[in-house]
Write a protein that holds these residues in place. Sequence first.
Motif, mmCIF file in Angstrom:
data_model
loop_
_atom_site.group_PDB
_atom_site.id
_atom_site.type_symbol
_atom_site.label_atom_id
_atom_site.label_comp_id
_atom_site.label_asym_id
_atom_site.label_seq_id
_atom_site.Cartn_x
_atom_site.Cartn_y
_atom_site.Cartn_z
ATOM 1 N N PHE A 1 84.275 30.464 18.548
ATOM 2 C CA PHE A 1 84.666 30.388 19.958
ATOM 3 C C PHE A 1 85.984 29.630 20.125
ATOM 4 N N LEU B 1 75.590 36.840 26.194
ATOM 5 C CA LEU B 1 76.600 35.799 26.330
ATOM 6 C C LEU B 1 77.927 36.355 26.799
ATOM 7 N N SER C 1 78.094 39.941 22.162
ATOM 8 C CA SER C 1 76.705 39.705 22.555
ATOM 9 C C SER C 1 76.439 40.391 23.893
ATOM 10 N N PHE D 1 82.461 26.061 26.710
ATOM 11 C CA PHE D 1 82.566 27.522 26.699
ATOM 12 C C PHE D 1 83.780 27.903 27.537
ATOM 13 N N ARG E 1 82.952 40.250 15.878
ATOM 14 C CA ARG E 1 81.697 41.010 15.745
ATOM 15 C C ARG E 1 81.470 41.709 17.090
ATOM 16 N N SER F 1 71.566 33.976 16.408
ATOM 17 C CA SER F 1 72.881 33.327 16.538
ATOM 18 C C SER F 1 72.787 32.017 17.292
ATOM 19 N N ALA F 2 72.007 32.033 18.368
ATOM 20 C CA ALA F 2 72.028 30.927 19.324
ATOM 21 C C ALA F 2 70.808 30.025 19.224
ATOM 22 N N VAL G 1 79.468 31.215 14.086
ATOM 23 C CA VAL G 1 79.459 31.762 15.455
ATOM 24 C C VAL G 1 80.079 30.743 16.422
ATOM 25 N N PHE G 2 79.649 29.489 16.310
ATOM 26 C CA PHE G 2 80.125 28.473 17.245
ATOM 27 C C PHE G 2 81.543 28.004 16.922
ATOM 28 N N SER H 1 71.144 37.872 18.965
ATOM 29 C CA SER H 1 71.379 36.721 19.849
ATOM 30 C C SER H 1 70.421 35.569 19.529
#
Length: 403
Positions: A178, A90, A87, A292, A84, A240-241, A174-175, A237
């Motif tokens: 990563f 991020l 961000s 992360f 996507r 998402s977060a 989303v998570f 954001s």
Amino acid sequence: MTTSVPSSHASISHADPFGLDVLKDPLPFQSDLRAAGAVVYLDRYEVFAMGRYTEVHAALTDWQTFQSAAGVGLSNFRHETPWRPPSLLLEADPPHHDAPRAVLTKVLGPRALAKLRTSWLLDAEILVDEVLASGTEFDAVARLAAAFPLRVFPDAVGIPESGRKNLLPYGDHVFNAFGPVNSLVVKGAPRVGELSCWVNAQCSREVLSDDGFGAQIWAAADRGDITYEQAPLMVRSLLSAGVDTTVNGLAAVLYAFATHPLQWARLHANPIPLARTAFDEAVRWESPVQTFFRTATRDIEVGGTLIPDGRKILLFLGSANRDPRRWENPDEFDINRNPSGHVGFGMGIHQCVGQHVARLESEALLTALARRVKSIELAGPAHRHLNNTLRSWEEIPVKVHLR
Ligand code: OVV
């Protein structure tokens, strides 16, 4: 587990931190990682990793050397197209990061939250009343940890009622995204188009209420603090977060108390100010966001290991938060300890901009519960929900005793 690479002096690990067995119980892997060295090479993914507090903290703080703009997942945006548009917060660094960050810092800051405080405290009381009225045995994830953020946060952002059930699955993806394209990502893939389409539609000015976080982001565009192109991505954001993280943060603190009766007794006796410390201690103890990535912007030596320019580094926030070099009895959930300095919200310029929102949600829920509940215990086995980045729960059956 490890052998040494003479050229860069890094220990090599063949382990898979995104393997389902490790995600189910990451503590043994993290302990091996910390023991293997300050920097370890994960040859399966050809990335470096750090699991000790000092180095994780230092890397988070040094955004010039450990950049976010090449993506904070395994995928390197220099070589692969992101799933996507990145961000603006991020996955950006200064100078691009500055204006969006300044706007969200204000929109989600303590002053803005002071206005929500009374109604969120009341909302928590109402939710807890509803749950307890229906019985003293229930799933603490569905009934409290998920129910409370879903009750207050989408309204605070200002999105319409319809489709809110998409928020958790979207955040879950989303998570997951990563991490590597493993079975968790593949399982989520069929719904990504539909979920993204819904989320993106919630970011436009016309669908947002005129008094929420979303409207305030658009108002910042009117003032020229950000561009009109940036505004919808910043609303994205929040969506998402802001949901899965707080749901799992609340689940973490509820699980912690359900398994530590003495700690609940302390909270029950002294909910203010202990509710706030308890949440940060749970964020340290459980680290709802476990990892992360960063990307090296130059050759950098850390603890005798050379990390070459352009390489990905996996930072284990959860491992740093349990590093015995930094924390006394790190595996103990203890609301009397001082958890400040934990990296569960990150550290440095990218540190969680929504942390005051998360803390207010937790304070509201815990004080409402502490008022009515004398003790809380597990009523059956709790079940994890596996995610590549989140330490997440599917179900936490609890039994409470009312005062
Ligand atoms: C911290 C975080 C996690 C996931 C997504 C985002 C931020 C975002 O800005 O979209």
